[in-house]
Write a protein that holds these residues in place. Sequence first.
Motif, PDB file in Angstrom:
ATOM      1  N   TYR A  10      12.982 -40.850 -23.603  1.00 39.34           N
ATOM      2  CA  TYR A  10      13.873 -40.377 -24.680  1.00 39.34           C
ATOM      3  C   TYR A  10      13.143 -39.417 -25.600  1.00 39.34           C
ATOM      4  O   TYR A  10      11.910 -39.375 -25.626  1.00 39.34           O
ATOM      5  CB  TYR A  10      14.428 -41.551 -25.500  1.00 39.34           C
ATOM      6  CG  TYR A  10      13.421 -42.136 -26.463  1.00 39.34           C
ATOM      7  CD1 TYR A  10      12.505 -43.077 -26.040  1.00 39.34           C
ATOM      8  CD2 TYR A  10      13.391 -41.705 -27.794  1.00 39.34           C
ATOM      9  CE1 TYR A  10      11.577 -43.594 -26.920  1.00 39.34           C
ATOM     10  CE2 TYR A  10      12.462 -42.226 -28.686  1.00 39.34           C
ATOM     11  CZ  TYR A  10      11.563 -43.169 -28.234  1.00 39.34           C
ATOM     12  OH  TYR A  10      10.636 -43.664 -29.096  1.00 39.34           O
ATOM     13  N   ARG A  11      13.904 -38.642 -26.319  1.00 38.17           N
ATOM     14  CA  ARG A  11      13.303 -37.742 -27.308  1.00 38.17           C
ATOM     15  C   ARG A  11      14.314 -37.440 -28.390  1.00 38.17           C
ATOM     16  O   ARG A  11      15.516 -37.374 -28.131  1.00 38.17           O
ATOM     17  CB  ARG A  11      12.889 -36.433 -26.636  1.00 38.17           C
ATOM     18  CG  ARG A  11      11.981 -35.569 -27.478  1.00 38.17           C
ATOM     19  CD  ARG A  11      10.577 -36.128 -27.614  1.00 38.17           C
ATOM     20  NE  ARG A  11       9.816 -36.060 -26.391  1.00 38.17           N
ATOM     21  CZ  ARG A  11       8.988 -37.022 -25.983  1.00 38.17           C
ATOM     22  NH1 ARG A  11       8.795 -38.120 -26.676  1.00 38.17           N
ATOM     23  NH2 ARG A  11       8.329 -36.892 -24.842  1.00 38.17           N
ATOM     24  N   GLU A  12      13.794 -37.281 -29.609  1.00 41.52           N
ATOM     25  CA  GLU A  12      14.651 -36.815 -30.697  1.00 41.52           C
ATOM     26  C   GLU A  12      14.596 -35.293 -30.699  1.00 41.52           C
ATOM     27  O   GLU A  12      13.527 -34.704 -30.833  1.00 41.52           O
ATOM     28  CB  GLU A  12      14.157 -37.378 -32.034  1.00 41.52           C
ATOM     29  CG  GLU A  12      15.082 -37.011 -33.159  1.00 41.52           C
ATOM     30  CD  GLU A  12      14.928 -37.922 -34.371  1.00 41.52           C
ATOM     31  OE1 GLU A  12      14.364 -39.023 -34.245  1.00 41.52           O
ATOM     32  OE2 GLU A  12      15.378 -37.494 -35.440  1.00 41.52           O
ATOM     33  N   ILE A  13      15.732 -34.669 -30.495  1.00 45.16           N
ATOM     34  CA  ILE A  13      15.779 -33.211 -30.397  1.00 45.16           C
ATOM     35  C   ILE A  13      16.845 -32.694 -31.354  1.00 45.16           C
ATOM     36  O   ILE A  13      18.019 -33.087 -31.256  1.00 45.16           O
ATOM     37  CB  ILE A  13      16.090 -32.766 -28.941  1.00 45.16           C
ATOM     38  CG1 ILE A  13      14.950 -33.214 -28.012  1.00 45.16           C
ATOM     39  CG2 ILE A  13      16.289 -31.249 -28.857  1.00 45.16           C
ATOM     40  CD1 ILE A  13      15.247 -33.102 -26.544  1.00 45.16           C
ATOM     41  N   ALA A  14      16.429 -31.844 -32.264  1.00 47.47           N
ATOM     42  CA  ALA A  14      17.326 -31.268 -33.265  1.00 47.47           C
ATOM     43  C   ALA A  14      18.174 -32.364 -33.939  1.00 47.47           C
ATOM     44  O   ALA A  14      19.390 -32.233 -34.082  1.00 47.47           O
ATOM     45  CB  ALA A  14      18.189 -30.182 -32.637  1.00 47.47           C
TER      46      ALA A  14
ATOM     47  N   ASN B  27      19.063 -35.352 -32.929  1.00 44.13           N
ATOM     48  CA  ASN B  27      19.749 -36.330 -32.086  1.00 44.13           C
ATOM     49  C   ASN B  27      18.795 -36.964 -31.085  1.00 44.13           C
ATOM     50  O   ASN B  27      17.858 -36.305 -30.631  1.00 44.13           O
ATOM     51  CB  ASN B  27      20.862 -35.666 -31.283  1.00 44.13           C
ATOM     52  CG  ASN B  27      22.067 -35.380 -32.141  1.00 44.13           C
ATOM     53  OD1 ASN B  27      22.626 -36.276 -32.770  1.00 44.13           O
ATOM     54  ND2 ASN B  27      22.445 -34.119 -32.188  1.00 44.13           N
TER      55      ASN B  27
ATOM     56  N   TYR C 121      18.170 -38.173 -27.386  1.00 48.78           N
ATOM     57  CA  TYR C 121      18.639 -38.041 -26.000  1.00 48.78           C
ATOM     58  C   TYR C 121      17.841 -39.021 -25.160  1.00 48.78           C
ATOM     59  O   TYR C 121      16.613 -39.096 -25.287  1.00 48.78           O
ATOM     60  CB  TYR C 121      18.432 -36.611 -25.491  1.00 48.78           C
ATOM     61  CG  TYR C 121      19.295 -35.619 -26.238  1.00 48.78           C
ATOM     62  CD1 TYR C 121      20.568 -35.305 -25.773  1.00 48.78           C
ATOM     63  CD2 TYR C 121      18.851 -35.038 -27.426  1.00 48.78           C
ATOM     64  CE1 TYR C 121      21.379 -34.423 -26.473  1.00 48.78           C
ATOM     65  CE2 TYR C 121      19.662 -34.159 -28.129  1.00 48.78           C
ATOM     66  CZ  TYR C 121      20.917 -33.852 -27.649  1.00 48.78           C
ATOM     67  OH  TYR C 121      21.720 -32.994 -28.344  1.00 48.78           O
TER      68      TYR C 121
ATOM     69  N   GLN D  61      23.458 -39.337 -25.083  1.00 45.62           N
ATOM     70  CA  GLN D  61      23.185 -38.787 -26.413  1.00 45.62           C
ATOM     71  C   GLN D  61      23.715 -39.795 -27.427  1.00 45.62           C
ATOM     72  O   GLN D  61      24.848 -40.276 -27.303  1.00 45.62           O
ATOM     73  CB  GLN D  61      23.904 -37.443 -26.580  1.00 45.62           C
ATOM     74  CG  GLN D  61      23.639 -36.827 -27.937  1.00 45.62           C
ATOM     75  CD  GLN D  61      24.449 -35.539 -28.154  1.00 45.62           C
ATOM     76  OE1 GLN D  61      25.197 -35.106 -27.290  1.00 45.62           O
ATOM     77  NE2 GLN D  61      24.283 -34.950 -29.314  1.00 45.62           N
TER      78      GLN D  61
END
Lengths: 87, 335
Positions: A12-16, A18, A20, A31
Amino acid sequence: MTKYKLKRGIAYREIAGNIYIVDSKNSLLHQLNETATFIWRCLLSGKNLEEIVHKVCLEYDVEPEIARHDVEEIVTEMINKGLVEEI
Amino acid sequence: MNITSHLQKISFENRIPLYSIFELTYRCNLKCLHCYIPPQKKYKQEITTSVVKKIINEIASLGGLYLVFTGGEPLLRKDIFELVEYAKKKNFVVILFTNGSLMNKNSVENLAVSGVDSVEISIYGREHIHNKFVQRQVFNNVIESIYLLKQYRIDVCLKTLLTKLNYTEFEFIKNLARNLNIRLKVDFVVTPRNDGSVDVLRYTLDENRIYKFLSNQGVRLTYDRNFKNVMGENFLCSAGFNLVCVSPVGDVYPCIQLPYKLGNVKKKSFVNIWRNNDFIAKVKNFEKYHRCSKCRHIFYCSRCIGLCYIESGSLYGCSYTVLKLSQIWRRITSN
Ligand code: SF4
Ligand code: SF4
């Protein structure tokens, strides 16, 4: 009190702003919405259910009953989707 | 818009290195005829385990999510399992590209423990063709590796490149993947070597055969047939926007196919290189694409800036392979 951890293999990653989540075993990309993102962060920082409910009450200014209901629902969904598991 | 397209879009627009490729070594135990890495007499010092880990941390902090370890042959690095495990701990989806010839029960077990998400193995045909292609007697090891990976429940994907030397093997490869119940990726693009030498292009399948594969045999390419068709943001690919590649010596490139150096991690931090380079401004200078803006194939071209750069020496040039594929798509679409 139950605590949770990421299920093995989940990425997982926090991107902008959010979160994912990739479940590569099942080729799925999830998401999270804002509340789920908040709960996700709490789960992974080692908070138990009670602590998460408390945090949600403070963050969203909601009654404990409602917060508990929402948290339980979201955490159950995360467990059912195979993203997290109880420690 | 589905989540995948959404993530692709926001990572592209915000320049988040969602996809990263680590070429961990140029060393290899095989000698594939078409390899894009020029034969080397002496290998330069590879970046150490701790440097790779540092870059992984930086890419994670920028929002990277998918990470490929490749080579050369990545299993020649002694730290490969440690690196896979580390990237998994940093919550990446980790994919390993390998020629599949160096695995045994022990290494597959290590891979399973490391938590690798998928292993992609190249195959070029039946035993005699495969071995001729890679110039080593390894076909049986490769097949054994595939079985071992499946036994350890590791996701496997087969990859093939169809060229003049092995296009007749397609049925065999397709059936192998089907019988083993694993995915197959097919490509036709023979890439010039990284030093610009184009001798390998002689293996490229001729136009009519590629046309037949794409139009009649339902072959789908591994990459998106993403027609650029207008001059502007759509004309650009992922390279340098949400894709990055790190070479064995720490050079940072926008894509594995695009040897346009953005910097070296021994001199600057990865974040600094990613944020401060001239590549983005250059490729967004749409007025410079003189040839493309006049090209009659532009509507059918899924321009690979890497191929164009290697072959023409310019970010704004064209490539033999790209042009050929555009012509083929034009034919397919107009039929
Ligand atoms: S075929 Fe070549 S010149 Fe034409 S649009 Fe594509 S890259 Fe540009
Ligand atoms: S340079 Fe070529 S291979 Fe790399 S992302 Fe662009 S189109 Fe794809």
